[in-house]
Design an enzyme around this catalytic site. Structure first.
Site, PDB file in Angstrom:
ATOM      1  N   ASP A   1      22.672 -55.243  25.914  1.00 60.97           N
ATOM      2  CA  ASP A   1      23.604 -54.111  26.082  1.00 60.97           C
ATOM      3  C   ASP A   1      23.433 -53.550  27.498  1.00 60.97           C
ATOM      4  O   ASP A   1      22.421 -53.806  28.157  1.00 60.97           O
ATOM      5  CB  ASP A   1      23.317 -53.004  25.052  1.00 60.97           C
ATOM      6  CG  ASP A   1      24.276 -51.823  25.206  1.00 60.97           C
ATOM      7  OD1 ASP A   1      25.498 -52.055  25.268  1.00 60.97           O
ATOM      8  OD2 ASP A   1      23.818 -50.666  25.281  1.00 60.97           O
ATOM      9  N   SER A   2      24.419 -52.764  27.915  1.00 64.51           N
ATOM     10  CA  SER A   2      24.319 -52.122  29.223  1.00 64.51           C
ATOM     11  C   SER A   2      23.143 -51.140  29.266  1.00 64.51           C
ATOM     12  O   SER A   2      22.645 -50.834  30.341  1.00 64.51           O
ATOM     13  CB  SER A   2      25.616 -51.367  29.525  1.00 64.51           C
ATOM     14  OG  SER A   2      25.812 -50.363  28.555  1.00 64.51           O
TER      15      SER A   2
ATOM     16  N   CYS B   1      27.315 -54.962  22.775  1.00 64.64           N
ATOM     17  CA  CYS B   1      28.057 -54.059  23.652  1.00 64.64           C
ATOM     18  C   CYS B   1      29.533 -54.419  23.531  1.00 64.64           C
ATOM     19  O   CYS B   1      29.905 -55.584  23.736  1.00 64.64           O
ATOM     20  CB  CYS B   1      27.572 -54.270  25.087  1.00 64.64           C
ATOM     21  SG  CYS B   1      28.505 -53.372  26.324  1.00 64.64           S
TER      22      CYS B   1
ATOM     23  N   CYS C   1      31.781 -48.422  20.281  1.00 65.58           N
ATOM     24  CA  CYS C   1      30.811 -48.485  21.379  1.00 65.58           C
ATOM     25  C   CYS C   1      29.457 -48.327  20.724  1.00 65.58           C
ATOM     26  O   CYS C   1      29.248 -47.398  19.927  1.00 65.58           O
ATOM     27  CB  CYS C   1      31.042 -47.359  22.384  1.00 65.58           C
ATOM     28  SG  CYS C   1      29.707 -47.232  23.609  1.00 65.58           S
ATOM     29  N   THR C   2      28.542 -49.230  21.038  1.00 64.72           N
ATOM     30  CA  THR C   2      27.273 -49.239  20.312  1.00 64.72           C
ATOM     31  C   THR C   2      26.388 -48.037  20.647  1.00 64.72           C
ATOM     32  O   THR C   2      25.409 -47.776  19.952  1.00 64.72           O
ATOM     33  CB  THR C   2      26.517 -50.558  20.573  1.00 64.72           C
ATOM     34  OG1 THR C   2      26.342 -50.721  21.994  1.00 64.72           O
ATOM     35  CG2 THR C   2      27.283 -51.739  20.022  1.00 64.72           C
ATOM     36  N   HIS C   3      26.726 -47.315  21.712  1.00 62.57           N
ATOM     37  CA  HIS C   3      25.987 -46.084  22.018  1.00 62.57           C
ATOM     38  C   HIS C   3      26.304 -44.953  21.030  1.00 62.57           C
ATOM     39  O   HIS C   3      25.487 -44.062  20.839  1.00 62.57           O
ATOM     40  CB  HIS C   3      26.359 -45.570  23.420  1.00 62.57           C
ATOM     41  CG  HIS C   3      25.646 -46.236  24.544  1.00 62.57           C
ATOM     42  ND1 HIS C   3      25.890 -47.528  24.922  1.00 62.57           N
ATOM     43  CD2 HIS C   3      24.708 -45.768  25.410  1.00 62.57           C
ATOM     44  CE1 HIS C   3      25.127 -47.830  25.965  1.00 62.57           C
ATOM     45  NE2 HIS C   3      24.408 -46.774  26.278  1.00 62.57           N
TER      46      HIS C   3
HETATM   47  N1  DGL Z   1      27.292 -49.863  24.466  1.00 62.94           N
HETATM   48  C1  DGL Z   1      28.403 -50.274  25.252  1.00 62.94           C
HETATM   49  C2  DGL Z   1      29.610 -50.545  24.387  1.00 62.94           C
HETATM   50  O1  DGL Z   1      29.424 -50.837  23.219  1.00 62.94           O
HETATM   51  C3  DGL Z   1      28.664 -49.403  26.350  1.00 62.94           C
HETATM   52  C4  DGL Z   1      28.855 -49.030  27.320  1.00 62.94           C
HETATM   53  C5  DGL Z   1      28.818 -48.608  28.689  1.00 62.94           C
HETATM   54  O2  DGL Z   1      27.884 -49.018  29.329  1.00 62.94           O
HETATM   55  O3  DGL Z   1      29.741 -47.895  29.074  1.00 62.94           O
HETATM   56  O4  DGL Z   1      30.721 -50.528  24.842  1.00 62.94           O
END
Ligand code: DGL
Length: 277
Positions: free
Chosen positions: A14-15, A77, A196-198
């Site tokens: 993930d990011s 992500c 969004c996984t966040h």
């Molecule tokens: N967790 C990422 C997603 O699911 C995210 C994002 C980001 O870095 O903006 O989109």
């Protein structure tokens, strides 16, 4: 000539911290496997970055996880799944190693949503990149014809979470704002995908500002079930994943900061290592 296939951990990318919400559910369902988590926290958020940049960063992460032995990588992500997954699967994988696999989080979510909505009106809360890619609208309309999909970008949420402001009053303002905007655009929505996984990391706030009759759909369980199903069907891949029940964490940021936050998010003390991509 027959080459032995490599064995190793399941890579989860993930990011930043968001993929932890997916990892948590996957590990809960399948604790026997080894996992290698990679968060590109130094370059998060990805949500407002261009297609080219998200693709380039994601490919770098996938290559690194392959170098570290992962036969299978989950893009935990949505932004990366929306902008980079298809090209990586179709163009890069055959060149890098056609026996490895990269899977995303959007497909398992879109498959499940048809069962959940009664009004056939679905909302998506996600990053700007995911919304603008229209991946959710396209996938849902294909799988569940007649379902109306409305997407709402929430560009402030990931920066607040990555900056550990998830409990501050500023979050209330922005959580309410985007949910109100979504429901104003389609008041018949009965199911909202947290695309969004966040976002599960601010689940309490999201629940607080969502009317009681609307169901929220975080992705972790759907992704975990779909991965379990995939590994049951692909026994060759299952056999390539080592099973010592370990989990290693890598971050492009400072490992101490990652450790502090990830330990809170996961509810367990972890250690992290720094990595450059
Ligand atoms: N967790 C990422 C997603 O699911 C995210 C994002 C980001 O870095 O903006 O989109």
């Amino acid at each position: 000539m027959h080459y032995a296939l490599n064995t190793g951990s399941i890579g989860v990318f993930d990011s930043g911290y968001g993929g932890l919400t997916i990892l948590r559910q996957i590990r809960q369902l399948m604790p026997q496997y080894d996992y290698l988590y990679l968060g590109d926290n130094a370059r998060a958020p990805y949500g407002t970055r261009s297609f080219e940049v998200v693709y380039e960063f994601t490919l770098q992460a996938v290559r690194r996880l392959f170098d570290l032995g992962c036969p299978l990588v989950i893009l935990a992500c949505n932004t990366a799944s929306a902008k980079a997954l298809r090209t990586i699967q179709q163009v890069d994988l055959p060149q890098i190693d056609a026996t490895r696999r990269v899977l995303g989080v959007i497909r398992p979510t879109t498959e499940a949503v048809g069962e959940l909505t009664k009004t056939r009106h679905v909302g998506i809360l996600a990053t700007q990149g995911t919304i603008r890619s229209h991946t959710y609208d396209i996938e849902i309309t294909k799988l569940h014809p007649g379902v109306r999909v409305t997407g709402q970008a929430c560009p402030m949420w990931v920066p607040l979470i990555e900056n550990r402001e998830y409990d501050s009053p500023g979050v209330d303002y922005f959580v309410k704002k985007y949910i109100d905007q979504l429901l104003f655009r389609d008041p018949e929505i009965d199911t909202i995908i947290l695309g969004c996984t966040h976002y599960p990391l601010i689940m309490n706030k999201i629940r607080q500002y969502t009317p009681a009759g609307i169901q929220l759909m975080p992705q972790g369980d759907y992704v975990a079930n779909s991965l379990q199903d995939y590994l049951r069907r692909h026994t060759d891949m299952h056999e390539r994943i080592t099973q010592d029940g370990t989990c290693r964490f890598l971050t492009t940021e400072h490992p101490f900061t990652f450790k502090e936050n990830a330990s809170v998010f996961l509810g367990q003390d972890i250690t992290a290592e720094h990595i450059d991509l």
